[in-house]
Design a protein around this motif. Structure first.
Motif, PDB file in Angstrom:
ATOM      1  N   ARG A 408       0.825  -1.198   0.000  1.00  9.12           N
ATOM      2  CA  ARG A 408       0.000   0.000   0.000  1.00  9.12           C
ATOM      3  C   ARG A 408       0.865   1.255   0.000  1.00  9.12           C
ATOM      4  NH1 ARG A 408      -5.287   1.240   1.140  1.00  9.12           N
ATOM      5  NH2 ARG A 408      -5.950  -0.768   1.907  1.00  9.12           N
ATOM      6  N   PHE A 426     -17.502  -2.696  -9.412  1.00  8.66           N
ATOM      7  CA  PHE A 426     -17.007  -2.499  -8.059  1.00  8.66           C
ATOM      8  C   PHE A 426     -15.495  -2.745  -7.990  1.00  8.66           C
ATOM      9  CE2 PHE A 426     -19.131  -2.663  -3.751  1.00  8.66           C
ATOM     10  CZ  PHE A 426     -20.088  -1.727  -4.085  1.00  8.66           C
ATOM     11  N   ARG A 435      -6.437   6.650  -8.730  1.00  7.70           N
ATOM     12  CA  ARG A 435      -6.353   6.893  -7.283  1.00  7.70           C
ATOM     13  C   ARG A 435      -6.673   8.342  -6.989  1.00  7.70           C
ATOM     14  NH1 ARG A 435      -1.818   3.109  -4.686  1.00  7.70           N
ATOM     15  NH2 ARG A 435      -1.656   4.646  -3.061  1.00  7.70           N
ATOM     16  N   ASN A 436      -7.644   8.538  -6.111  1.00  6.04           N
ATOM     17  CA  ASN A 436      -8.048   9.890  -5.791  1.00  6.04           C
ATOM     18  C   ASN A 436      -8.810   9.891  -4.463  1.00  6.04           C
ATOM     19  OD1 ASN A 436      -9.201  12.401  -5.592  1.00  6.04           O
ATOM     20  ND2 ASN A 436      -9.869  12.471  -7.728  1.00  6.04           N
ATOM     21  N   PRO A 437      -8.240  10.522  -3.450  1.00  9.82           N
ATOM     22  CA  PRO A 437      -8.894  10.527  -2.133  1.00  9.82           C
ATOM     23  C   PRO A 437     -10.247  11.230  -2.176  1.00  9.82           C
ATOM     24  CG  PRO A 437      -6.625  11.334  -1.985  1.00  9.82           C
ATOM     25  CD  PRO A 437      -6.948  11.208  -3.439  1.00  9.82           C
ATOM     26  N   THR A 439     -12.574  11.170  -4.671  1.00  6.20           N
ATOM     27  CA  THR A 439     -13.627  10.294  -5.166  1.00  6.20           C
ATOM     28  C   THR A 439     -13.662   8.988  -4.385  1.00  6.20           C
ATOM     29  OG1 THR A 439     -12.101   9.326  -6.747  1.00  6.20           O
ATOM     30  CG2 THR A 439     -13.428  11.176  -7.525  1.00  6.20           C
ATOM     31  N   GLY A 440     -12.553   8.659  -3.704  1.00  4.85           N
ATOM     32  CA  GLY A 440     -12.487   7.402  -2.980  1.00  4.85           C
ATOM     33  C   GLY A 440     -12.169   6.235  -3.907  1.00  4.85           C
ATOM     34  N   TRP A 441     -11.727   6.529  -5.112  1.00  5.47           N
ATOM     35  CA  TRP A 441     -11.435   5.460  -6.072  1.00  5.47           C
ATOM     36  C   TRP A 441      -9.990   4.981  -5.936  1.00  5.47           C
ATOM     37  CZ3 TRP A 441     -14.027   5.260 -11.444  1.00  5.47           C
ATOM     38  CH2 TRP A 441     -15.396   5.471 -11.305  1.00  5.47           C
ATOM     39  N   GLY A 442      -9.748   3.788  -6.480  1.00  7.20           N
ATOM     40  CA  GLY A 442      -8.373   3.294  -6.599  1.00  7.20           C
ATOM     41  C   GLY A 442      -7.694   2.987  -5.281  1.00  7.20           C
ATOM     42  N   THR A 443      -8.477   2.609  -4.255  1.00  6.95           N
ATOM     43  CA  THR A 443      -7.851   2.362  -2.951  1.00  6.95           C
ATOM     44  C   THR A 443      -6.882   1.181  -2.999  1.00  6.95           C
ATOM     45  OG1 THR A 443      -9.920   1.296  -2.414  1.00  6.95           O
ATOM     46  CG2 THR A 443      -9.484   3.394  -1.357  1.00  6.95           C
ATOM     47  N   TRP A 444      -7.109   0.233  -3.896  1.00  7.38           N
ATOM     48  CA  TRP A 444      -6.187  -0.912  -4.005  1.00  7.38           C
ATOM     49  C   TRP A 444      -5.498  -0.891  -5.365  1.00  7.38           C
ATOM     50  CZ3 TRP A 444      -5.413  -4.652  -0.094  1.00  7.38           C
ATOM     51  CH2 TRP A 444      -6.219  -4.463   1.048  1.00  7.38           C
TER      52      TRP A 444
ATOM     53  N   ALA B  42     -13.495  -0.089   1.514  1.00  2.00           N
ATOM     54  CA  ALA B  42     -13.395   1.227   2.156  1.00  2.00           C
ATOM     55  C   ALA B  42     -12.620   2.182   1.262  1.00  2.00           C
ATOM     56  CB  ALA B  42     -12.692   1.077   3.495  1.00  2.00           C
ATOM     57  N   ASN B  43     -12.963   3.468   1.315  1.00  2.00           N
ATOM     58  CA  ASN B  43     -12.211   4.442   0.518  1.00  2.00           C
ATOM     59  C   ASN B  43     -11.169   5.151   1.388  1.00  2.00           C
ATOM     60  OD1 ASN B  43     -13.658   6.319   1.975  1.00  2.00           O
ATOM     61  ND2 ASN B  43     -15.115   6.730   0.323  1.00  2.00           N
ATOM     62  N   GLN B  44     -10.401   6.030   0.757  1.00  2.00           N
ATOM     63  CA  GLN B  44      -9.291   6.680   1.463  1.00  2.00           C
ATOM     64  C   GLN B  44      -9.776   7.474   2.668  1.00  2.00           C
ATOM     65  OE1 GLN B  44      -9.673   6.645  -1.845  1.00  2.00           O
ATOM     66  NE2 GLN B  44      -7.713   6.560  -2.910  1.00  2.00           N
ATOM     67  N   ALA B  45     -10.943   8.141   2.527  1.00  4.06           N
ATOM     68  CA  ALA B  45     -11.443   8.956   3.619  1.00  4.06           C
ATOM     69  C   ALA B  45     -11.731   8.081   4.842  1.00  4.06           C
ATOM     70  CB  ALA B  45     -12.700   9.692   3.173  1.00  4.06           C
TER      71      ALA B  45
END
Lengths: 521, 324
Positions: A408, A426, A435-437, A439-444, B42-45
């Motif tokens: 990570r 999903f 990856r973008n905090p 939008t919450g996308w691309g966490t993995w 889960a997201n980054q937030a």
């Protein structure tokens, strides 16, 4: 006449009693992982979810193949782009005899956000909901901020608890059983942490009644002892059979083996950032200024260099099927048009030369060594394949607890990951979305893959409340991302169960072991 | 004596402090527990919020100071995975491990001393040689493998004993104990034997060596000359003198039995502290790992202290005040 009628009645009674006693049975199951909490909203990890599924129901259930089916909601529809309506099943009774209504559903959807001390909360599945209301005791409307298609899928992850029992209850109250009031096929009996959980049949269950009066889950996390417990007859069924013993078990007439393609796809993340990647060097060991993995041709060459069929047969000992998608066949969004990449070392070498690496380069492959079936051997096998096309590949595997944190943090260049999800869009959002905090996308998205077109297609899919449109977008997004080798899929694992002869378990794509789906032959 | 105790106590506190620092830094270096436990979707937030909620966004020294502050108040943190105070979680498992260790201890003494005596008195006999060979195996075979073999033979092939888990328990003053029921005893036997194996071998060797040495001593010859019976010579004169080193070694081994029951508990799915620590390491449940190691260190400190004090009481030549 009367006499014979009475005789008949007695005979019938006796027969039904015998049938009842024949059904009166206990089932003992050996689980592979520890259940940490009985609170169904505390921690989103597979062992906990698996156990909660015996005591609680969700609005939407996943069937053995991962298709969404009616649960506590009999039907659902999108009223408009941002409103979903769920019709609740009537006459469903909680274990304490009270009736399940919209109040309980609303309470259960609110509860995950109140558990602030959870490291793995269920809020991922409730955060899309901005407003909720009950139209009547059997109709619930949920509003989302933006059009959002996967809401029914999210609802398959939130267990419905009894408001009356759980209103002022802490996680401890659930562990002690006091607040553990659900609508599921089993009732709670006892919980000895780290050792066993005992459940009894819920005779009021709204669905198919379980075949077992009592079920005992024994927690035997080491695999050889788990198998030994089955062989010794201490348990009737075990999950996650140790792979080395599968062949022997198959020929043993006292036991039955069940296997099912799991939703888990094993694939490679490749670091695609433009600047130098930590584990890519030239053949002499000097760091490269440009990252070759950012070149689509290099990634495709790596993909072509891997003989997936040979790997599934040999390295995985037949416990996997070659993969072309990030979701398993049959899962929503699976694109059947994507072929499994053919083994083509010549083509791979050509692509490498085209990309400007005729001599190849050096690369370290990273993977976990205690997470997926034969994971360490998988990494080694791929390293050998890469060496054949001129990429000098080294291998380093780590225990999961170290591996995930490092991956990570972006410390690897090429890293192995396994992922299971019930919807393609999903998975794409999380694994290859930019990856973008915000939008919450691309966490993995360990590889930092980014393609605005893929993002747009995934966004269109997620915001389609029309199932067929959503699926079409998801398939297009998958085709585009995998065409660019955003990640390199290797295989889908088989999940396996072993049981004493006389039992039937259909197996589940999500790898869960559900006692209520185990039946006597 | 009092000065000695006070000095030892201060030393112990220092050892605990250093240990806690090492453990804390070590666990911190492994990785972030949130990465293991967090929901895949889960997201980054959400991730950032969780990390902040657990104080994992703070620099290490501040986390450590907070830990010390709480530890001083008797709070070793709350388990991430179980949402239960770490210490309570460990103490909940303590009786199971303790029961296993005590049983193993009794087996070591009960089997080790008679066998060791036999081997010491009749070193040339077939039995003596056999015992020594077996004791070598007890030292050298890996516990994990022996455990599996015990399960294969006694549970799978013969079906005499259950393969794993803890049987029926009876609450004695709120502590669940399994050796009071038949079912519990059956479950206890194999893991206790597995855990005891190394110590049985150790006791056999110590007893044998001690017995052989004692037999050469003048007091034994004198006793023989006095015409005492063989049984009395061995039972009183020989045994009494060789017991001292055995008791010392076993007292120290007791700590290891508790600390290293991990392998046996894993093989036999015995719900003790060892199984807990393995599962906790797997998910990086930091509070549990730290609390467990602190508890084990404390245990060793206490055992050592007790051994030292007992020594001074048993042997007047040992003067604790002189220990530097």
């Amino acid at each position: 006449m009367q006499k014979t009628a009475r005789k008949l009645r007695i005979a019938l009674l006796a027969a039904s009693l015998m049938a009842a006693s024949a059904l009166a049975a206990d089932l003992k199951i050996g689980l592979a992982a520890d259940v940490s909490s009985l609170d169904p909203h505390y921690l989103n990890i597979a062992p906990n979810i698996s156990l909660s599924s015996h005591l609680f129901d969700t609005l939407v259930l996943g069937d053995a193949n991962g298709k969404l089916i009616a649960g506590l909601a009999t039907s659902w529809r999108a009223v408009d782009d941002t409103t979903w309506e769920f019709k609740l099943r009537r006459g469903v009774k909680f274990h304490d005899g009270s009736e399940m209504t919209a109040d309980d559903v609303l309470f259960s959807l609110d509860r995950p956000a109140t558990l602030t001390a959870s490291p793995g909360p269920f809020t991922s599945y409730t955060r899309q909901i901005v407003a909720k209301k009950a139209l009547d005791p059997y109709t619930v409307q949920l509003k989302t901020a933006a059009p959002y298609g996967p809401l029914p899928l999210d609802m398959s992850s939130i267990f419905i608890v009894s408001k009356k029992a759980a209103q002022n209850a802490s996680t401890e109250d659930f562990n002690s059983g006091r607040a553990l009031v659900g609508t599921g096929p089993f009732k709670f009996v006892s919980f000895a942490r780290g050792d066993r959980v005992e459940l009894a049949r819920n005779d009021q269950y709204w669905g198919t009644k379980p075949a077992w009066d009592k079920v005992t889950f024994r927690i035997i996390s080491a695999s050889a002892p788990r198998l030994a417990a089955l062989l010794a007859g201490d348990v009737d069924l075990i999950e996650t059979v140790p792979t080395a013993d599968l062949a022997k078990l198959k020929t043993n007439p006292k036991f039955t083996l069940e296997q099912k393609i799991s939703w888990r796809t094993i694939f490679w993340h490749l670091d695609q950032q433009q600047h130098a990647s930590p584990f890519v060097t030239d053949r002499a060991g000097k760091p490269l200024e440009k990252n070759p993995l950012a070149d689509v041709r290099v990634r495709q060459a790596i993909s072509k260099a891997i003989d997936r069929r040979a790997m599934a047969a040999r390295t995985m000992e037949g416990l996997a099927v070659p993969a072309s998608n990030i979701v398993a066949p049959g899962i929503f969004g699976y694109n059947a048009a994507l072929p499994v990449e053919n083994y083509d070392p010549e083509g791979a070498r050509k692509l490498l030369a085209e990309a400007g690496y005729p001599q190849g380069f050096a690369l370290t492959l990273h993977g976990p060594n205690n997470r997926y079936i034969n994971d360490e051997r998988v990494v080694q096998t791929v390293a050998q394949f890469l060496t054949r096309i001129g990429i000098q590949a080294k291998v380093q595997t780590l225990p999961l607890s170290v591996y995930f944190s490092k991956a990570r943090a972006g410390e690897f260049s090429m890293a192995l990951l396994g992922w299971g999800t019930l919807a393609g869009d999903f998975g794409l959002r999380t694994l290859v979305g930019t990856r973008n905090p915000d939008t919450g996308w691309g966490t993995w998205n360990w590889g930092h893959y980014t393609n605005p077109k893929v993002d747009e297609l995934v966004r269109l899919a997620l915001s389609s409340v029309d199932e067929s449109k959503r699926e079409a977008f998801a398939k297009d997004a998958a085709a585009l991302a995998l065409g660019e080798a955003a990640v390199i899929p290797l295989h889908h694992q088989y999940a396996s169960w072993a049981m004493r002869r006389g039992l039937v378990y259909p197996g589940r794509v999500d790898e869960f072991t559900f006692a209520h789906q185990v039946r006597p032959l | 004596m009092l000065i000695f105790l006070i000095r030892r106590l201060l030393q112990s506190v220092l050892v605990l402090l250093v240990m806690s620092l090492l453990v804390f830094a070590g666990v911190y270096a492994i990785g972030n527990p949130v990465d293991i436990l967090i929901s895949p979707d889960a997201n980054q937030a959400e991730r950032a919020r969780i990390i902040a909620a657990f104080g994992l966004d703070q620099p290490l020294w501040r986390q450590y100071l907070l830990f010390l502050q709480n530890a001083a108040a008797g709070n070793l943190g709350r388990s991430f995975a179980f949402s239960t105070p770490a210490l309570a979680l460990i103490l909940e498992r303590f009786p199971a491990t303790m029961e296993l260790a005590v049983s193993a201890m009794l087996l070591s003494v009960g089997l080790g001393i008679p066998l060791g005596l036999l081997a010491g008195l009749k070193p040339g006999s077939l039995a003596g040689k056999a015992i020594m060979t077996i004791s070598v195996l007890g030292f050298s075979l890996p516990t994990f493998w022996v455990g599996l073999m015990l399960i294969m033979v006694f549970a799978v092939k013969l079906g005499w004993l259950p393969s794993s888990g803890r049987g029926e328990t009876v609450d004695v003053f709120g502590v669940p104990l399994s050796f009071l029921t038949r079912d519990g005893l059956q479950h206890l036997l194999l893991p206790a034997l597995n855990l005891a194996l190394f110590n049985i071998a150790l006791v056999i060797r110590l007893t044998r060596a001690g017995a052989q040495e004692a037999l050469q001593q003048d007091y034994v010859r004198f006793a023989r000359a006095k015409g005492l019976s063989n049984g009395r010579i061995i039972g009183v004169h020989v045994l009494k003198n060789i017991l001292i080193p055995i008791v010392t070694v076993l007292a120290l081994q007791f700590g290891s039995l508790i600390a290293f029951a991990i392998v046996t508990e894993t093989v036999f799915a015995w719900p003790g502290m060892g199984k807990l620590i393995i599962d906790s390491i797997r998910v990086l449940d930091r509070p549990v790992i730290v609390a467990y190691l602190m508890l084990i260190v404390t245990l060793f400190i206490v055992i050592n202290l007790v051994v030292d004090v007992l020594y001074s009481l048993l042997d007047p030549r040992v003067r604790l005040g002189d220990a530097r």
